[in-house]
Design a protein around this motif. Structure first.
Motif, PDB file in Angstrom:
ATOM      1  N   GLN A 256     -24.917  12.926 -45.939  1.00 47.44           N
ATOM      2  CA  GLN A 256     -25.688  11.823 -45.370  1.00 47.44           C
ATOM      3  C   GLN A 256     -26.098  10.810 -46.440  1.00 47.44           C
ATOM      4  O   GLN A 256     -25.985   9.609 -46.229  1.00 47.44           O
TER       5      GLN A 256
ATOM      6  N   LYS B 254     -30.409  12.790 -38.557  1.00 45.51           N
ATOM      7  CA  LYS B 254     -31.644  13.315 -39.134  1.00 45.51           C
ATOM      8  C   LYS B 254     -32.626  13.767 -38.054  1.00 45.51           C
ATOM      9  O   LYS B 254     -33.196  14.844 -38.122  1.00 45.51           O
ATOM     10  N   TYR B 255     -32.807  12.919 -37.037  1.00 49.87           N
ATOM     11  CA  TYR B 255     -33.846  13.213 -36.043  1.00 49.87           C
ATOM     12  C   TYR B 255     -33.313  13.852 -34.775  1.00 49.87           C
ATOM     13  O   TYR B 255     -34.089  14.078 -33.836  1.00 49.87           O
TER      14      TYR B 255
ATOM     15  N   SER C 238     -38.297  19.127 -46.571  1.00 48.30           N
ATOM     16  CA  SER C 238     -38.578  17.704 -46.418  1.00 48.30           C
ATOM     17  C   SER C 238     -39.413  17.269 -47.601  1.00 48.30           C
ATOM     18  O   SER C 238     -39.989  18.094 -48.308  1.00 48.30           O
TER      19      SER C 238
END
Lengths: 160, 272
Positions: free
Chosen positions: B79, B185-186, B201
């Protein structure tokens, strides 16, 4: 930054914003299709279609697992701490399947509101612990709390 | 080339414009590569041995969770690499910097490999824990789209023969594709997925004890160093190819050939 570059940068930002908004709208329109599974609350309220393959997800309720004595049939209740749904399955359950654990079952919802599953997937959370820690927690009785509250209550409720 | 801008914005942008000079890049990257390589080897070595042999097993998954030490770093890098490509795309389109295209073209295959590695390790991990190699949930699907975006970038860069048009097309694709990154990511928070949430995180305490996440930190940093080293090596080669007509390239190549063969053939390495 000279005006030409500023203009190019603005165009890029505009394109990115446009694409972002388009994708956001598309994804929010597809919300239902992207969700991997129906929660027991959704099934109870009739959102899940009957007689087609659906996925049902939630926590396996404590003490609900019943194994058949002479076959691989199992019956258990899956809950999101609001509503619950009964699932029947014939086959070998994954290693991580246990009561108090999140699972996703693939199968058909019959007229009685029971999901007849042909595949059961175990869901695990992002918390990892060494076995000694778990044992220590179990001895003090703290683990039951953490399992009940952490992965179980938060996830289906948040995602439902 | 950028003299007017340089004069206007002053010294603070000097390093940025220097990056646009292939010769300066070639010099500085030559000094960085050995450090990055050594750091990558050390960090990945320590992290993998620690993670696979010494970190405690998970209370539920046992030893199968150890694949996290490869899976998570490769997914993070896949990513980050795409975000880097998009930044390169912006720099290439706005500042018309040729080095941005070099970086974009050279980083795309590495990113594709990292995405593939994340998907494969994820499948291997998924089989024993979830009970399935592949599930069409939001996280896995968006990661697969990332792989296809990388493939698209590589194909597009190679399909267009004109270097400038290829650079422009790839930059646009990289920028548009970056929309996928927040989705990856979400995805585990926006939709109900089989994939669990993030263990690591920047803002919160990791959801695992230190003896489990420290090796993960080592391998993650190691993967980034590895990425840096491989990227710089690939970019150096690409710079030599593209600038093969420049006199400094001929000198560099002759110098490096000097202790390999003593023949004074100036065409040998400088050509394609």
């Amino acid at each position: 930054m000279n005006p030409l570059r500023k203009k190019r940068l603005l165009i890029i930002v505009a394109i990115l914003a446009g694409v972002g908004i388009a994708v956001t709208l598309a994804l929010s329109a597809l919300q239902e299709n992207i969700n991997l599974f129906y929660t027991p609350t959704q099934i109870a309220s009739g959102e899940a279609p009957h007689d087609t393959r659906i996925r049902a997800g939630g926590m396996v309720e404590k003490g609900s697992l019943q194994r058949s004595a002479d076959s691989l049939d199992v019956t258990f209740v899956v809950t999101d701490f609001n509503k619950s749904v009964t699932i029947t399955y014939r086959g070998i359950l994954p290693d991580l399947f246990r009561e108090g654990q999140g699972i996703v079952a693939l199968g058909k919802l019959n007229a009685d509101g029971v999901v007849v599953a042909d595949e059961v997937l175990a869901k695990h959370d992002e918390k990892y612990m060494p076995p000694e820690v778990t044992k220590a927690l179990k001895d003090t009785g703290a683990l039951k709390e953490s399992i009940q509250s952490a992965p179980g209550a938060s996830q289906p409720a948040k995602q439902g | 080339m950028n003299t007017s801008a340089k004069a206007k914005s002053g010294i603070s942008w000097a390093w940025f414009h220097k990056l646009g000079s292939p010769k300066w890049f070639y010099g500085i990257s030559g000094r960085l590569v050995p450090w990055l390589s050594v750091a990558a080897a050390l960090l990945i070595g320590i992290g993998v041995v620690w993670g696979l042999a010494f970190a405690p097993p998970d209370y539920q998954q046992g030893n199968s969770f150890r694949i996290i030490y490869i899976h998570v770093p490769s997914a993070m890098l896949a990513q980050s690499c795409y975000v880097m490509l998009a930044v390169c795309g912006v720099v290439g389109l706005v500042w018309k910097m040729k080095m941005a295209d070099v970086a974009l073209q050279c980083a795309a295959p590495i990113g594709a490999w990292m995405t593939a590695l994340a998907l494969v390790t994820g499948a291997i991990w998924g089989k024993p824990t979830w009970g399935s190699w592949w599930v069409w949930d939001a996280r896995l699907t968006s990661m697969l789209i990332l792989l296809f975006l990388y493939f698209g970038l590589i194909a597009l860069g190679n399909a267009i023969t004109n270097r400038d048009s290829a650079a422009k097309a790839c930059a646009v694709l990289a920028i548009v594709g970056v929309v996928n990154i927040p989705i990856i990511k979400y995805s585990v928070q926006w939709w109900s997925t089989l994939h669990q949430g993030a263990t690591f995180s920047l803002t919160e305490k990791p959801a695992m004890p230190a003896e489990m996440w420290l090796p993960l930190l080592f391998t993650a940093l190691g993967f980034y160093c590895f990425f840096g080293a491989v990227l710089l090596l690939r970019m150096r080669l690409e710079v030599l190819k593209r600038e093969s007509r420049a006199s400094w390239v001929k000198e560099e190549v002759l110098k490096s050939l000097g202790h390999v063969s003593s023949q004074p053939t100036s065409r040998k390495g400088a050509g394609q």
